[in-house]
Scaffold this active site. Sequence first.
Site, PDB file in Angstrom:
ATOM      1  CE  LYS A  26      -3.626   0.069   2.889  1.00 38.70           C
ATOM      2  NZ  LYS A  26      -5.008   0.323   2.422  1.00 38.70           N
ATOM      3  NE  ARG A  96      -7.259   2.870   4.918  1.00 35.45           N
ATOM      4  CZ  ARG A  96      -7.543   4.131   4.638  1.00 35.45           C
ATOM      5  NH1 ARG A  96      -6.581   5.012   4.492  1.00 35.45           N
ATOM      6  NH2 ARG A  96      -8.799   4.507   4.498  1.00 35.45           N
ATOM      7  N   GLY A 105      -8.469  -7.768   4.628  1.00 35.58           N
ATOM      8  CA  GLY A 105      -9.250  -7.991   5.842  1.00 35.58           C
ATOM      9  C   GLY A 105      -8.436  -8.431   7.037  1.00 35.58           C
ATOM     10  CG  MET A 107      -2.885  -6.281   8.051  1.00 39.50           C
ATOM     11  SD  MET A 107      -2.168  -7.440   9.237  1.00 39.50           S
ATOM     12  CE  MET A 107      -1.189  -6.308  10.188  1.00 39.50           C
ATOM     13  NE  ARG A 350      -5.689  -4.564  -3.038  1.00 39.74           N
ATOM     14  CZ  ARG A 350      -6.181  -4.895  -1.866  1.00 39.74           C
ATOM     15  NH1 ARG A 350      -5.400  -5.008  -0.815  1.00 39.74           N
ATOM     16  NH2 ARG A 350      -7.462  -5.135  -1.724  1.00 39.74           N
ATOM     17  NE  ARG A 594       1.333 -43.889  -6.516  1.00 37.47           N
ATOM     18  CZ  ARG A 594       0.834 -42.851  -7.189  1.00 37.47           C
ATOM     19  NH1 ARG A 594      -0.001 -43.058  -8.218  1.00 37.47           N
ATOM     20  NH2 ARG A 594       1.139 -41.629  -6.849  1.00 37.47           N
ATOM     21  NE  ARG A 650       5.840 -47.410  -6.553  1.00 35.35           N
ATOM     22  CZ  ARG A 650       5.272 -46.589  -5.675  1.00 35.35           C
ATOM     23  NH1 ARG A 650       5.983 -45.634  -5.116  1.00 35.35           N
ATOM     24  NH2 ARG A 650       4.001 -46.701  -5.385  1.00 35.35           N
ATOM     25  CD  GLU A 777      10.709 -44.934  -2.610  1.00 37.08           C
ATOM     26  OE1 GLU A 777       9.618 -44.383  -2.408  1.00 37.08           O
ATOM     27  OE2 GLU A 777      10.821 -45.993  -3.261  1.00 37.08           O
ATOM     28  CB  SER A 796      12.147 -41.442 -10.420  1.00 43.72           C
ATOM     29  OG  SER A 796      10.990 -40.676 -10.201  1.00 43.72           O
ATOM     30  N   GLY A 798      11.403 -40.026  -5.047  1.00 42.01           N
ATOM     31  CA  GLY A 798      10.090 -40.222  -4.436  1.00 42.01           C
ATOM     32  C   GLY A 798      10.046 -39.300  -3.235  1.00 42.01           C
ATOM     33  CB  THR A 799       9.743 -35.639  -2.957  1.00 41.75           C
ATOM     34  OG1 THR A 799       8.585 -35.519  -3.773  1.00 41.75           O
ATOM     35  CG2 THR A 799      10.987 -35.331  -3.759  1.00 41.75           C
ATOM     36  CG  ASN A 800       4.773 -38.422  -1.915  1.00 44.85           C
ATOM     37  OD1 ASN A 800       5.011 -37.268  -2.211  1.00 44.85           O
ATOM     38  ND2 ASN A 800       3.813 -39.113  -2.479  1.00 44.85           N
ATOM     39  CG  ASP A 801       7.901 -43.400   0.894  1.00 51.60           C
ATOM     40  OD1 ASP A 801       6.808 -42.906   1.237  1.00 51.60           O
ATOM     41  OD2 ASP A 801       8.071 -44.611   0.701  1.00 51.60           O
ATOM     42  CB  CYS A 863       7.527 -39.875  -9.562  1.00 49.27           C
ATOM     43  SG  CYS A 863       8.317 -41.080  -8.485  1.00 49.27           S
ATOM     44  CE1 TYR A 883      10.210 -38.229 -14.281  1.00 49.11           C
ATOM     45  CE2 TYR A 883      12.246 -38.570 -15.506  1.00 49.11           C
ATOM     46  CZ  TYR A 883      11.291 -39.026 -14.627  1.00 49.11           C
ATOM     47  OH  TYR A 883      11.390 -40.269 -14.064  1.00 49.11           O
TER      48      TYR A 883
END
Lengths: 914, 914
Positions: A26, A96, A105, A107, A350, A594, A650, A777, A796, A798-801, A863, A883
Amino acid sequence: MDKLVYFFANGAAEGNAGMKDVLGGKGANLAEMTNLGIPVPPGFTISTRACVRYFEADGKMPEGLEEQVKRALAGLEKAQGKRFGDESDPLLVSVRSGAKFSMPGMMDTILNLGLNDRAVEGLARAGGDRRFAFDSYRRFIQMYADVVLGVKKQEFEHLLVAMKRARHARHDTDLSAGDLEALVRRYKEKVRKAAGRPFPEDPREQLWGAIAAVFRSWMNERARIYRRQYAIPDDLGTAVNVQCMVFGNLGEDCATGVAFTRNPATGENVFYGEYLPNAQGEDVVAGIRTPRPISRAQAGGDAGGSLEETMPRCFAQLLEIRGRLEAHYKDMQDIEFTIERGRLYMLQTRTGKRTGLAALHIAFDLHEAGVIDRKAVLQRVEPDMLVQLLAPIFDTRDKERARREGRVLAKGLPAGPGAASGVVAFSAKRAVEMAGKGARVLLVRAETSPEDLAGMVAAVGILTSRGGMTSHAAVVARGMGKPCVVGAEALLVDPDAGRLRAAGKVLKEGDALSIDGSTGEVILGALDTHPSEVQQVLVRRALKAERSPLYRRYAALMEWADATRRLKIRTNADTPHDAAVARAFGAEGIGLCRTEHMFFAEDRIAAVREMILSEDVSQRRRALSKLLPMQRRDFAGIFKAMDGLPVTIRLLDPPLHEFLPTQPEQFRKLAREMRVPARTLEEKAAQLHEANPMLGHRGCRLGVTFPEIYDMQARAIFEAAAQCVKKGIRVLPEVMIPLVGTVREFTDIAARTRAIAEEVHRRTRIAVPYLVGTMIEIPRACLIAEAVGREAEFFSFGTNDLTQMTYGYSRDDVGKFLGAYLERRILRRDPFQGIDEEGVGRLVRMGVEEGRRGRAGLKVGVCGEHGGDPESVAFFHRVGLDYASCSPYRVPVARLAAAQAALAEQGGGGSGTA
Amino acid sequence: MDKLVYFFANGAAEGNAGMKDVLGGKGANLAEMTNLGIPVPPGFTISTRACVRYFEADGKMPEGLEEQVKRALAGLEKAQGKRFGDESDPLLVSVRSGAKFSMPGMMDTILNLGLNDRAVEGLARAGGDRRFAFDSYRRFIQMYADVVLGVKKQEFEHLLVAMKRARHARHDTDLSAGDLEALVRRYKEKVRKAAGRPFPEDPREQLWGAIAAVFRSWMNERARIYRRQYAIPDDLGTAVNVQCMVFGNLGEDCATGVAFTRNPATGENVFYGEYLPNAQGEDVVAGIRTPRPISRAQAGGDAGGSLEETMPRCFAQLLEIRGRLEAHYKDMQDIEFTIERGRLYMLQTRTGKRTGLAALHIAFDLHEAGVIDRKAVLQRVEPDMLVQLLAPIFDTRDKERARREGRVLAKGLPAGPGAASGVVAFSAKRAVEMAGKGARVLLVRAETSPEDLAGMVAAVGILTSRGGMTSHAAVVARGMGKPCVVGAEALLVDPDAGRLRAAGKVLKEGDALSIDGSTGEVILGALDTHPSEVQQVLVRRALKAERSPLYRRYAALMEWADATRRLKIRTNADTPHDAAVARAFGAEGIGLCRTEHMFFAEDRIAAVREMILSEDVSQRRRALSKLLPMQRRDFAGIFKAMDGLPVTIRLLDPPLHEFLPTQPEQFRKLAREMRVPARTLEEKAAQLHEANPMLGHRGCRLGVTFPEIYDMQARAIFEAAAQCVKKGIRVLPEVMIPLVGTVREFTDIAARTRAIAEEVHRRTRIAVPYLVGTMIEIPRACLIAEAVGREAEFFSFGTNDLTQMTYGYSRDDVGKFLGAYLERRILRRDPFQGIDEEGVGRLVRMGVEEGRRGRAGLKVGVCGEHGGDPESVAFFHRVGLDYASCSPYRVPVARLAAAQAALAEQGGGGSGTA
């Protein structure tokens, strides 16, 4: 000494639009508009640095601030020719907040600061309106007491209501100046009692109280929830804007309004806004009075009372400013203005929030108008927003039928495009609870406020009976990309009774309702949702591309994105159908297929269970031989769908007990089918039970201990591939060995896999080019990546595990503390949503670099679910992955995110304008 | 071309003792002895490299080997003046394996190779003993057929028995030359039928078959199990020793024997061995005939027939060689010899395996004799062996009573010191099964063979009725540091009937028995075991140090170790008792005091459960206030025991559900006690259930979500510390926050902890120096160690959890595949026993280096179970840790291991001799 205060007045400002870090959004834009010669009330901005220091010093105002504010105030007094606290014509200011990122909304704002018992007389005299002066004073006390002194608004509302009752007044405006004067006395009495101290009469004390309150509001709960939702860091702090008051409520030649320079829902190039005559400040946004349209065009010509008609001179000036702002900022602006006695003041500009649809159209319109170049177009569309273009819509025939049957209960404003149907909840709390139980919830409110945020997050769509396109509900819903209808005034919402009445119907909590956020329709019952226009062209082929301008712009955007990005985008898909959808969305291969999902299919699970419960290898082989032809069919279908593109498959990953029944009854049924005693099965299942299945007997550990399972899968892959090649399909299978933590796991299984490929090759005489690689992973795999890279032909992540093990968080259990962790900012984001660059990301970086040290040019992808998160995609681009693979519907998101990452790299902060 | 064959004959050898990698232990020492001028039958050694290549080429003999063997054979023929396969006086050879590390009983041996139908006649003529020639031939056929052709020994035994029956012969020696000739024909017929091909007549074919069989035996199951047990890599390969035959069985002027240059059980400096007159090869070790003592001294003068008496000239020569070998190798040797017609030949020397007791005494005796220096003494005692000195013994009064009651069933040879009592198992299989169910098992066999290895691993002690001090059972048990009694001939062991008879008593499987491996006594019933001599001095103070020479040497060793090592050794202890024991063993502080063990105590668990099942914070605080005084007492006790030493206290770590009951019945009981419905408790417990508790709501995650728990613990710590200081105790508490994965977790909890310390300080006016640090056990903590190091005052690696998460192995579930992983050499060692240097170790290294980048000189230790593993301790030394913490009984082990690590660093491979 640091500069902490930046002055702006009369066409000259110390700041500019590039200083958002320091001045907040602002403040930076107020400075910029001032410099552009646009009429802005004079003021000054206290830097975000002051706020940061304030918290660092545990609530002590930073050194030097007092002196600098004093000087700026003197400047304002000089500019306005008024004096702070003056008894004849006092200087009044607004205070302000204004953070770097716009947080609607969140602040608190204080108006009319500077009034006290003497100054109010001065204001009355100077303005010639005693009633106005005391009304302003009353409002100021109320606002200030609420925000600074912690005395709830309602306390004052009660006094107001009592006064009105005593005076038999219907509206506030029916009260006289004397009534208001009396009310002021009662308000101040209330403050003394509730706050335990008198209302501060000294304007300077008022100002410092307000500044501290703005600082503190940075850390209030709503603000923190909002920042959590949008992953905004907590340590930026907020600036404070102190500005001379202008009044939109001095009579009928006054007004206040907000507008978008274009339609934020559709992107249409019409001036689009709302105003209230004779009103102050937040009245428009609050949604309490339904405002009037700014322009005739936006109302379709049929709604009278537009600003264009009522105040044509001001409208013309506003229109001219609109043009100047768009030309200057080269983007659609969200503006606030006040007209005081026929004189226009800009209070804010803005870059406006918009829907994905609007973002696309505005960017292309500006591009076609020669304002911005292709790069800017790519940067202007938030990748996540593309999901809206793919979001479901209602079938027009269903809507037609609903109309005929009288089920269209109301028509509101189309505030957030997309169709949603679900069950009604009348409070944020209930919405959260019901969604927690798996319901698709529509949050229905008269109007929303920041308190409703959690409910809005939980809901699939939002419906309000009041408010306009710039109301809280509309702005927030668009930000979240959720279908939203606002201002559906035909609805009578009674949250206390848990009831919604409309068109003679009564709905209770849990009743089915549908909203069309693109048309504003509210429809009784749950309409089926259907694929969007873009989907109809791409996936269904039910619409010709040339008949959809939306599609054409989408396609152009994607084409430019593809030409810009380096990172390839694949998809996670387990079925030919998903594969085909993802391909239509531009997937360049399958990054994760999978195989276990195939095992769960109705016609296989019996053979799978037989395999698991086998007593010896030969029995297991027998069961596997039943699965072989089925898996072969699965793979053949996927290869066909992905003709010419690589498919990463896999090998079996989950622990075997996941395939077993869980209930005694199911065991009995299975036992009958398998002709063994139920006890035997239950005992076997008990043997398979694990204390921590995530860290148990799964992934390649199965491949090592039961090699015949992976052998069957490898056979199915290569036989299916050979079949496909025979039919002229180009097959590029990439066999992925999961959960590798040691080199030997990989080499042992890879050797067997390659032997089977060779054997199928010899037998069929069909050569299939293939790769054998691994999923990275396990943290250890990253630590020994060089050695693994020497053996594996691709990685590849496996970023979850990897996230689970690097943090030691079980995805199934993290809910027990994740909320608290985000709340207390121990975590900035849920690490399962956005990749943790510092920890998990460091392992990824190590894995990539060292893997390629083991094998030059090693193909590396990701993946895990992070593959569809734009911020994570940018990281994957930066660390040099080949990728990213994501779910089919996130493929366009990832393509655009990858392009933006590539641009950011070339970047150097250029605006990308034409 | 590579040299693959090394020749030795007539005082000159191509190899030497330093070439164990290439020649194996046996081959290297044969070469060394040859060079020393000690009489060794000529021969040659095929290098381990040939074996490695053989496996690399999937069973093809490496190039060049044939040519080199041919040349070496020609050399042998020349040296002996005999020809391979010669009809008049053939050259006969033995073929033995010999790996780098001695692996007793693991590899196969073939004697008399070179015999065929014509050569046997030559042997008969040359030796003048037709019976001997055919007996040799018969034995050769049997051995060769078993090892090379896969025809079981028993097949031939049957034929032998039949022949003896037909001839009414009692002993083999009763058979005539003609009988044996007939038997040879039947043996060869058996081979033709069972192996499907005739017995090879060509000596060269015989030799190549034997070489291949030795190579293959490197990978047989027994060998792999042995290597797994001792963590010997699989890729070393074995050498093959081909050596001219000498015969110990040509008459009464012949003998064969094995000996230790000192007593391997006690370390006593007496020549200690066994021999059999007129016997061949492995007869002594096999334990079939009970051998005679070598020296009079070893037999205590009372057993006649020692070699010293029967063949004094040869004994004198052997004694002289014993002296030469010890002087040369500067260590106790394990030797084999054969006497052929009064002429002594040495067949092997190697450093002898010994008990911990013997190792200590031999090292000190050699030191006192000026042979080796202090460093060598430190290097000569394997740290793990020290556990034996602390191992339990029987109370002499209990033994006296057993003697009076006639419960001493037999007295055998004291082959492995230490006392053990348990239940009897008669087979390795049952021993494993019974131990698996938690029983303390004594494995009782007539004699053991490599097939019994798994049972020996599972047993707490081993007892055999046959065999001497060098029998398989004795050698292996000493290697494992297990109590062992062998050759208890009064026992009649009948494994088929599952029965043991002795002194008129009959024992069945599962009956209680005790053995004293230091005296050879076998005692009916389970005697209580008691602390060893060292323990009695150190812990019990029941024995004056000066009255125990063993203790004095132990103390000297430890003193030298302490003067040598850099790594400090602490202990993991949760009670004042454990702390005191560990302190007696030399612990320099507590590295891990787990507070949860205190929670499980009888008198607390109710309050703990109340705390867990609290509905709100105030209820939880109430329950915690009951626990506070108890925890305070716990800590005060530990501080007192550790007066002046640092005590690291870990705040609560396990998930709360671990404290809840698991059975419905227990829930009902608890519900009655707590006066709430059982349903409520069960529901609450169900809520706490986790899919992967290891990755769940535990450690500092509890501290973040339930700060009042850690607050209570911090208060207990600092209040206890203040109490102790008041009593003049020096307290150095180190508060350890577990499971930290982000900086904020640490800083938030550390701030609260420090605030409580401050508050206690203000209240008590007693200043306690303390540290607040963290356990590094989450991979992410290592990755952000620099940032954590800036905040934490110490790190302690929790390598158990770090291993779990780095590998993704749950300790509770890893059993499902760990066996297969070790078996297939995917893992070299169980990573929970020995630290994985490559993966987990890399994270540790990273954590140390980067942690110290964050805070120079950061104190870093380890408190996982690896702290007591010598190999891991060496690693911790190398990466620069300040201390390792282990269980009380491992403290001496760790002290010695740390000293050895320090020596290895100074090292440069010096022999350390005086």
